[in-house]
Design a protein around this motif. Structure first.
Motif, short mmCIF file in Angstrom:
data_model
loop_
_atom_site.label_atom_id
_atom_site.label_comp_id
_atom_site.label_asym_id
_atom_site.label_seq_id
_atom_site.Cartn_x
_atom_site.Cartn_y
_atom_site.Cartn_z
N ASP A 79 45.45 92.24 121.77
CA ASP A 79 44.77 91.38 120.55
C ASP A 79 45.08 89.87 120.46
O ASP A 79 44.55 89.41 119.46
CB ASP A 79 45.61 92.14 119.25
N ASN A 117 43.61 85.67 108.32
CA ASN A 117 44.59 85.01 107.54
C ASN A 117 46.03 84.67 107.96
O ASN A 117 46.74 85.33 108.09
CB ASN A 117 44.93 85.91 106.33
N GLU A 170 39.74 91.32 117.09
CA GLU A 170 40.07 90.68 115.93
C GLU A 170 38.91 90.58 115.13
O GLU A 170 38.67 90.58 113.83
CB GLU A 170 41.12 89.63 115.81
N PRO A 185 49.40 89.12 117.85
CA PRO A 185 49.56 89.87 116.56
C PRO A 185 50.47 90.91 116.68
O PRO A 185 51.40 91.24 115.90
CB PRO A 185 48.08 90.33 116.35
N ASP A 186 50.40 91.63 118.00
CA ASP A 186 51.27 92.92 118.09
C ASP A 186 52.74 92.52 118.27
O ASP A 186 53.54 93.13 117.75
CB ASP A 186 50.72 93.75 118.99
N TRP A 219 51.26 93.49 108.35
CA TRP A 219 51.15 92.18 109.21
C TRP A 219 51.61 90.99 108.53
O TRP A 219 51.59 90.92 107.29
CB TRP A 219 49.70 91.95 109.50
#
Ligand code: FO1
Length: 305
Positions: free
Chosen positions: A35, A88, A149, A46-47, A65
């Motif tokens: 990701d 965001n 994403e 992200p992860d 998140w």
């Protein structure tokens, strides 16, 4: 020693429970980097971030998140400046991406940058990116191939999934200690994460699937699918798009060549015999993790394996 393969929020929740029962020093987490995305010149993972933020007690648990109480003033200004702001990025979250990108630009690896972030957040658990090489999950939709994403956040997972591609996978080498941590563990846990874009990515890195088959560790997975639907995220759309049925059984088939034990939800008890016929032991329990007690209870079931 325990090694866990982890995606995002589902894994992070489970690992919070696990860390009430085992020492941080004894746990190694292999995180999905499929990701990962570049935004405004910053490298975002992200992860890896949601796992680190959650275990450090800093995550926005409601959203799943980002950081609790974060603001979006920088993003507002970027929007004013005419940039695309569908992803965001909070003000404090951006600090992590600035820090990571600065380290990468100085020549450090993503493993080293992740280690620095974990240390700064006071974590003693090891989080290893699955690879330090470029690896990108792309989703094929009618319009073409888009970054995961973009499919998931920008287009709100509304498109028909025609396929999934892991760009970079053929040449991605496992990051240092990834294979080693699987081989040396007593227990390997496949967290309740998306079997295609979270765990599937890790499994596609050279040597990982083989290590899972060869390790003496017990390999245990928790089904991310309960009663024909994922707890969170687009696993159902992705699985259907790739021709899988959306069930615990379908997930078991993806993991069948290396799995010893599979933990499924009580609601899926009717699939037990069918899954056992794939050559693994099956335990049924309540796998829904609403409270901390739920998370700890599920972790206990895994440790009992
Ligand atoms: N998820 C969203 O649904 N909307 C967002 O705007 C969003 C921003 C975001 C920023 C940084 C970050 O590390 C994660 C973020 N996520 C956002 C979560 C992310 O899209 C996914 O949940 C994971 O990639 C899947 O595990």
């Amino acid at each position: 020693l325990i090694t866990a393969l982890a995606g995002g929020v589902g894994a992070a929740r489970f690992l919070t429970g696990l860390l009430k029962l085992v020492k941080e020093e004894d746990l190694t987490i292999i995180g999905n980097t499929g990701d990962d995305i570049e935004m405004f010149g910053f490298h975002i993972s992200p992860d890896l971030d949601i796992v680190a933020y959650t275990l450090a007690g800093l995550a926005d648990e409601k959203k799943g998140w980002g950081l609790e109480g974060d603001t979006f003033r920088c993003l507002d200004m970027l929007k004013k400046l005419g940039l695309e702001t569908w992803f965001n990025l909070g003000d404090k979250d951006l600090a992590t991406h600035i820090f990571r990108t600065e380290l990468l630009n100085k020549g450090f690896t993503l493993s080293e940058a992740t280690d620095s972030i974990c240390q700064a957040l006071g974590l003693r658990v090891k989080i290893l990116p699955m690879t330090n090489d470029r690896f990108e999950t792309r989703i094929r939709i009618e319009e073409g191939l888009v970054h995961f994403e973009e499919y998931f956040v920008k287009r709100e997972a509304k498109d028909n999934v025609l396929g999934v591609e892991f760009v970079g996978a053929p040449s991605a080498r496992p990051a240092p200690k990834v294979v080693d941590s699987i081989m040396k563990a007593k227990l390997v846990i496949i967290c309740p994460s998306n079997p295609i874009v979270s765990i599937g990515t890790i499994l596609s890195v050279d040597g990982v699937r083989n290590a899972l088959k060869q390790t003496n560790a017990k390999v245990v997975a928790i089904s991310p699918i309960v009663a024909g639907a994922p707890i969170k995220g687009p696993a159902d759309k992705l699985m259907r798009g790739l021709g899988f049925e959306v069930s615990a059984f379908a997930v078991a088939k993806i993991y069948a060549d290396f799995l010893d034990d599979f933990i499924i939800d009580d609601q899926d008890a009717s699939e037990k015999t069918q899954i056992e016929s794939l050559g693994m032991r099956v335990k049924t329990t309540n796998t829904l993790m609403k409270t901390l007690e739920d998370k700890v209870r599920l972790a206990k079931v895994v440790l009992e394996c």
